[in-house]
Design an enzyme around this catalytic site. Structure first.
Site, mmCIF file in Angstrom:
data_model
loop_
_atom_site.group_PDB
_atom_site.id
_atom_site.type_symbol
_atom_site.label_atom_id
_atom_site.label_comp_id
_atom_site.label_asym_id
_atom_site.label_seq_id
_atom_site.Cartn_x
_atom_site.Cartn_y
_atom_site.Cartn_z
ATOM 1 N N ASP A 124 1.233 -0.821 -0.103
ATOM 2 C CA ASP A 124 -0.237 -0.353 -0.063
ATOM 3 C C ASP A 124 1.002 1.581 -0.060
ATOM 4 O OD1 ASP A 124 -2.260 -1.633 -0.358
ATOM 5 O OD2 ASP A 124 -3.031 -0.601 2.129
ATOM 6 N N PHE A 125 2.058 1.526 0.836
ATOM 7 C CA PHE A 125 2.598 2.618 0.691
ATOM 8 C C PHE A 125 3.591 2.785 -0.556
ATOM 9 C CE2 PHE A 125 7.321 4.112 1.607
ATOM 10 C CZ PHE A 125 7.045 4.540 2.357
ATOM 11 N N GLU A 126 3.725 1.719 -1.749
ATOM 12 C CA GLU A 126 3.906 2.260 -2.376
ATOM 13 C C GLU A 126 3.596 2.346 -3.155
ATOM 14 O OE1 GLU A 126 7.833 -1.822 -3.798
ATOM 15 O OE2 GLU A 126 6.297 -2.064 -2.352
ATOM 16 N N LEU B 202 -34.110 -12.840 -17.621
ATOM 17 C CA LEU B 202 -34.528 -14.471 -17.213
ATOM 18 C C LEU B 202 -35.402 -14.291 -16.028
ATOM 19 C CD1 LEU B 202 -31.185 -16.159 -16.994
ATOM 20 C CD2 LEU B 202 -32.077 -16.023 -19.159
ATOM 21 N N GLU C 274 -23.122 -20.490 -13.441
ATOM 22 C CA GLU C 274 -22.527 -19.431 -13.215
ATOM 23 C C GLU C 274 -23.555 -18.869 -11.580
ATOM 24 O OE1 GLU C 274 -22.249 -16.428 -15.549
ATOM 25 O OE2 GLU C 274 -20.888 -17.743 -17.388
ATOM 26 N N LYS D 249 -25.647 -16.826 -9.636
ATOM 27 C CA LYS D 249 -25.923 -15.343 -10.005
ATOM 28 C C LYS D 249 -25.940 -14.731 -9.267
ATOM 29 C CE LYS D 249 -31.280 -15.165 -10.143
ATOM 30 N NZ LYS D 249 -31.373 -13.079 -10.265
ATOM 31 N N ARG E 114 -30.417 -1.412 -17.269
ATOM 32 C CA ARG E 114 -31.166 -2.439 -18.452
ATOM 33 C C ARG E 114 -32.170 -1.445 -18.614
ATOM 34 N NH1 ARG E 114 -31.398 -7.987 -17.002
ATOM 35 N NH2 ARG E 114 -32.269 -7.206 -14.968
ATOM 36 N N LYS F 143 -26.100 -22.130 -18.628
ATOM 37 C CA LYS F 143 -26.380 -20.988 -19.816
ATOM 38 C C LYS F 143 -25.595 -22.022 -21.084
ATOM 39 C CE LYS F 143 -25.365 -16.193 -18.014
ATOM 40 N NZ LYS F 143 -24.064 -16.147 -18.071
ATOM 41 N N LYS G 39 -33.242 -20.376 -8.592
ATOM 42 C CA LYS G 39 -32.752 -19.437 -7.302
ATOM 43 C C LYS G 39 -32.837 -20.574 -6.225
ATOM 44 C CE LYS G 39 -35.149 -15.243 -6.885
ATOM 45 N NZ LYS G 39 -34.246 -14.152 -5.752
HETATM 46 S S1 IVH Z 1 -27.300 -13.842 -18.190
HETATM 47 C C1 IVH Z 1 -29.705 -13.555 -21.369
HETATM 48 N N1 IVH Z 1 -25.454 -13.646 -15.587
HETATM 49 O O1 IVH Z 1 -29.998 -11.905 -12.998
HETATM 50 C C2 IVH Z 1 -28.988 -13.159 -19.587
HETATM 51 N N2 IVH Z 1 -27.347 -12.663 -15.349
HETATM 52 O O2 IVH Z 1 -32.908 -13.214 -14.015
HETATM 53 C C3 IVH Z 1 -29.660 -12.352 -18.604
HETATM 54 N N3 IVH Z 1 -27.646 -12.821 -12.509
HETATM 55 O O3 IVH Z 1 -30.940 -10.368 -15.300
HETATM 56 C C4 IVH Z 1 -27.836 -11.984 -18.338
HETATM 57 N N4 IVH Z 1 -26.220 -13.318 -11.971
HETATM 58 O O4 IVH Z 1 -29.397 -9.296 -14.045
HETATM 59 C C5 IVH Z 1 -26.823 -14.296 -15.982
HETATM 60 N N5 IVH Z 1 -24.099 -14.817 -14.012
HETATM 61 C C6 IVH Z 1 -25.399 -14.182 -14.509
HETATM 62 C C7 IVH Z 1 -26.111 -13.484 -13.395
HETATM 63 C C8 IVH Z 1 -26.993 -12.982 -14.448
HETATM 64 C C9 IVH Z 1 -26.737 -12.344 -11.944
HETATM 65 C C10 IVH Z 1 -28.950 -11.537 -12.746
HETATM 66 C C11 IVH Z 1 -28.942 -10.596 -14.102
HETATM 67 C C12 IVH Z 1 -30.252 -11.122 -14.684
HETATM 68 C C13 IVH Z 1 -30.761 -11.832 -13.793
HETATM 69 C C14 IVH Z 1 -31.196 -12.969 -14.330
#
Ligand code: IVH
Length: 680
Positions: free
Chosen positions: A35-37, A85, A115, A117, A138, A289, A313
Site C-alpha cells: 500500500d505504501f509503494e 431471465l 455461474e 447468480k 438495463r 447457460k 433460485k
Molecule cells: S445472464 C440474457 N448471468 O440475474 C441473459 N445474469 O434472472 C441474462 N444475473 O437479468 C443475464 N448473475 O441481472 C446472467 N451470472 C449471471 C448473472 C445474471 C446475476 C442477473 C441478471 C439477470 C438476472 C436473471
C-alpha cells in the site's frame, strides 16, 4: 506551465502502471506492491496533474471521484437488447429446460455453463477503441439510463482496456459485498440516515444517484459475465467470453462450471450452493447457460427472455431457535414494530439474534408465543423473519401474545386506526422528534447549515421546538441560552433557517419524513406535481390508473401515473396528508413563509439564467455546490462536461481540459468575478 517531454512520459507510464496495480488489487485481489509503494506512485501522479491540469488524461486512475451532478439521466438505446431471465425454484423445472433444449436442438449435443447468480443490478458498459465511453442500466431492455459517470467510479471497472476490439460491450452485475454493505449501513446509522434493507436495494439506490461524487463514496463492485455488441472479434462460447474478459482485466465470477449434460449441471448447482456461503457478495441462485453461441442463435428468444438460459433460485436458508421475548421498536414516524429477541443462531453466514415479526396481525396469525421454538429465514433482507412456530416444541406455560396489553405494560400510548395494520404512538417520543428534526434539516432535505443532530437534540430538550415548523419562529435570545451555542453560531443558524425557506420543492417533500419517500421519489413527485399544495391535494387516481387494453378498454390491472411511484408510495402519501397533525404542520410552514413550489423557471424576472447551461471547473473560492445551487435557483442548468450546448464555463484556478475544450468550441468562459456580476 508546460511539462517537459520527460515529465510527460513519466506521467503516462505512471498512469499505466497504477491502472495495472488497480486491476491486480481490486479485480484479482493479488496486489503486486505494498500500500505504501502504491500511495507513493499515486501521490506522484496526482502532483503532476495538479501542476499541469491541462495534461491530465481523461482515463487517469485519479478519475474515480465522480463528476458534477446531473439533472437527470439521459436514456440511451441498447445496440443489442438486454434481456433478463425468469426464475425457477426447483430441479424438475431445470430438467424441463434440458428437455426443451434437446427437443429444439433435435438431439444435437451442447454443453452448459453454470455461474453464480449475483444479487445486484444489471449494467452494460461500452468500450470503443479500448476506452470506456458509455455505461447503461438495463431499463426496459431496449433503452437504459446513462450512468456512465457513476460506473466510472468503480475501481474494478477499467477505464481503458489494452487489447480490446474496436467495440466491446461488457455486461454484468453491480453489487455490494456483505462487508461493504454492513459498513455503509453502520455509517448511515451513526449519521441518523435511513438504512438500506439489503445490499441489492443499496446498490440500486446508489446507481440512481445523480451525483457521481456520492457514488464514489459507496462500496460498489462489479462482475462481468457477458457481452453485448462486439465489433472486430468473434467470440464463440460462454467459456471463451469468461476467459477473454478475465484476460482483459475485467472481474468475472470467481467460480463457474462447464457441464456436459443435465446431470452435471444439477451437480454443479448443488456444489455452488455450498461454495456461495464463502463468497464475499450475495448470490441468490445459479444461472445455467448454453455454452455454444451457434446453438444460442438457433434457439433465439421468446418475447420475454432468451431460450438458451435459465435462472435457478436457491431456497432461502432457514434455522430453528428459541424466541426469548418480543420487544418493540419505534420508527421515525411513530410506527411500532414488534421484534423477536432470539437465542443467537448461525444463518447464511451471519449470527442472528433478532428477527422482525412485522405487526400484531402477523403474530396473531402464526400464534407466535414467547418461549416458542421458531423457524427463521433470511430471504435477501438483512433482517431475518420468523416464518413458523414448531408447535411440537411449545412449552406448556406459553401463552398467546397480547400486543395491546404489552403496549400498556410498557407505558406506550399507541393506537391502531381502523383499516391500519400498524400500531402507532399517539404522541411522538422525544427521540422521534429529534430524529424527525435532524432529518428535516439534513443535507438531502432542507440542508440547513450549521445544524446537526446535537443542535436538534438541544432544541427539543429545551422545549423550543416540537415540530419542524417551530424552527422558523426561533429567536436569537433563545438560541444563545443553549449550551455550546455561541452568539455567532446562533446568528449563523438563524440565517441557515431563513435560507431553508426557499429550497427546491423536492427537498421540502423529502424533509417531511413521509414513510417510503426517499430523495429520488421526492424529486419525481416534485417534478410531477410542481407544488406542495398539488401533492397534498392528490387522490388515489393521481397515482394509479387502470391499464388500457389494445382496444382502449379499461383493464383490471393498474399502472403508475408517475414512473416509479407505485401502490405502496401512493398509499403512504395519501395517509400522511390526511393526518390532521401533518395538515397543521403544512399550515405552520406556509405561515412561516416556506416556499411550497419551485421558483417558476419560465418567469424571466426570477430566472435570468433560464435556458443557460453551465459547466464548472477548477478551484473556486467556495465549494462547487454553492455555485451549482445558485445557478439552479436562477433557472439555469449545470452539466458535467463541455459541449456545443454549454452556454458558459465557470472556470476557477487551475482549470484544465474543460477550459481548453471550451476555448476550442468558443464557449464563453467566466471567472468567478464575472459570474458574480452576471448573477448580481
Ligand atoms: S445472464 C440474457 N448471468 O440475474 C441473459 N445474469 O434472472 C441474462 N444475473 O437479468 C443475464 N448473475 O441481472 C446472467 N451470472 C449471471 C448473472 C445474471 C446475476 C442477473 C441478471 C439477470 C438476472 C436473471
Amino acid at each position: 506551465m508546460k511539462p517537459t517531454a520527460r515529465e510527460l512520459q513519466r506521467y503516462e507510464s505512471l498512469a499505466e502502471e497504477i491502472s495495472r496495480h488497480d486491476v491486480a488489487y481490486y479485480t484479482l485481489a493479488q496486489p503486486a506492491i505494498s500500500d505504501f509503494e502504491y500511495d507513493k506512485l499515486y501521490r506522484e501522479l496526482k502532483d503532476f496533474e495538479e501542476k499541469y491540469p491541462g495534461h491530465k488524461l481523461p482515463d487517469s486512475p485519479t478519475n474515480r471521484v465522480g463528476a458534477a451532478p446531473l439533472e437527470q439521466f439521459r436514456q440511451v438505446e441498447h445496440r443489442v437488447k438486454m434481456e433478463s431471465l425468469d426464475n425457477t425454484y426447483s430441479f424438475p423445472e431445470v430438467e424441463e429446460f434440458f428437455a426443451r433444449m434437446e427437443k429444439l436442438l433435435e438431439g444435437r449435443k451442447v454443453s452448459y455453463v453454470v455461474e453464480p447468480k449475483v444479487d445486484g443490478v444489471a449494467v452494460s458498459v461500452r468500450y470503443e477503441q479500448g476506452k470506456l465511453v458509455l455505461g447503461l442500466t438495463r431499463g426496459d431492455g431496449s433503452k437504459g439510463d446513462d450512468i456512465t459517470e457513476n460506473l466510472k467510479t468503480l475501481k474494478q471497472l477499467p477505464l481503458t482496456v489494452k487489447g480490446a476490439p474496436e467495440v466491446l460491450e461488457v455486461r454484468g452485475e453491480v453489487y455490494m459485498t456483505h462487508a461493504g454493505f454492513s459498513r455503509m449501513n453502520q455509517e448511515r446509522e451513526e449519521k441518523g440516515l435511513e438504512l438500506f434493507a439489503n445490499a441489492r436495494n443499496a446498490t440500486a439506490g446508489t446507481l440512481k444517484l445523480l451525483d457521481s461524487r456520492e457514488v464514489a463514496k459507496r462500496p460498489l463492485s462489479i462482475v462481468l459475465y457477458g457481452v453485448g455488441e462486439v465489433k472486430g472479434w468473434s467470440l464463440a462460447s460462454q467459456d471463451e467470453v469468461l476467459a477473454t474478459l478475465k484476460k482483459l482485466g475485467f472481474s468475472v465470477p470467481e467460480w463457474h462450471a462447464l457441464a456436459a449434460n443435465g446431470e452435471e449441471v444439477l451437480a454443479s448447482i448443488t456444489k455452488l450452493d455450498q461454495l456461495r456461503k464463502k463468497f464475499s457478495y450475495p448470490t441468490d441462485g445459479a444461472v445455467v447457460k448454453v455454452n455454444e453461441f451457434a446453438a444460442r442463435a438457433e434457439l433465439g428468444s421468446t418475447a420475454k427472455a432468451p431460450r438458451w438460459a435459465i435462472a435457478y433460485k436457491f431456497a432461502p436458508e432457514q434455522a430453528e431457535t428459541t424466541l426469548k421475548a418480543v420487544t418493540f421498536q419505534v420508527g421515525r414516524t411513530g410506527v411500532i414494530t414488534p421484534v423477536a429477541e432470539l437465542e443467537t443462531v448461525q444463518l447464511s453466514g451471519t449470527k442472528v439474534s433478532r428477527a422482525t415479526l412485522h405487526n400484531a396481525d402477523e403474530i396473531a396469525r402464526k400464534d407466535i408465543r414467547e418461549g416458542d421454538t421458531v423457524v427463521i429465514e433470511k430471504a435477501g433482507e438483512i433482517i431475518p423473519k420468523v416464518v413458523a412456530v414448531v408447535l411440537s416444541k411449545r412449552p406448556a406455560e406459553a401463552v398467546p401474545f397480547d400486543f395491546a396489553a404489552r403496549l400498556t405494560e410498557l407505558g406506550l400510548d399507541a393506537v391502531r386506526e381502523p383499516g391500519e395494520v400498524v400500531w402507532r404512538l399517539r404522541q411522538p417520543s422525544q427521540e422521534q422528534r429529534i430524529r424527525a428534526l435532524s432529518h428535516f434539516a439534513s443535507k438531502q432535505c432542507l440542508d440547513i447549515e450549521n445544524f446537526g443532530p446535537a443542535v436538534a437534540e438541544a432544541l427539543i430538550t429545551a422545549g423550543y421546538v416540537k415540530t419542524p415548523g417551530d424552527l422558523f419562529s426561533l429567536k436569537h435570545e433563545q438560541l444563545v441560552l443553549l449550551d455550546k451555542l455561541a452568539d455567532k453560531s446562533a446568528e449563523n443558524l438563524l440565517s441557515g433557517i431563513e435560507a431553508a425557506k426557499r429550497r427546491e420543492l423536492w427537498r421540502l417533500i423529502h424533509a417531511l419524513g413521509i414513510p417510503n419517500i426517499g430523495a429520488q421519489t421526492a424529486r419525481d413527485l416534485a417534478r410531477h406535481f410542481g407544488s406542495l399544495d398539488a401533492l397534498a391535494g392528490a387522490t388515489y387516481e393521481s397515482y394509479l390508473r387502470k391499464k388500457l387494453g389494445k382496444k382502449g378498454q379499461e383493464l383490471k390491472a393498474e399502472e403508475s401515473v408517475i414512473p416509479g411511484v407505485g401502490g405502496v408510495v401512493a398509499e403512504s402519501l395519501l395517509v400522511w396528508f390526511t393526518d390532521p397533525a401533518h395538515r397543521e404542520l403544512l399550515e405552520q410552514l406556509r405561515v412561516a413563509g416556506v416556499s411550497f413550489a419551485d421558483e417558476k423557471k419560465n418567469d424571466a424576472g426570477n430566472a435570468p439564467l433560464m435556458g443557460k447551461t453551465f459547466v464548472i471547473t477548477g478551484t473556486l473560492s467556495k465549494p462547487r455546490s454553492y455555485f451549482e445551487e445558485k445557478i439552479r435557483a436562477l433557472g439555469g442548468e449545470v452539466s458535467g462536461s463541455v459541449g456545443k450546448k454549454t452556454s458558459y464555463l465557470l472556470a476557477g484556478e487551475e482549470a484544465g481540459s474543460k477550459l481548453e475544450k471550451a476555448q476550442k468550441l468558443g464557449v464563453t468562459v467566466l471567472s468567478e468575478e464575472d459570474f458574480n456580476k452576471l448573477v448580481g
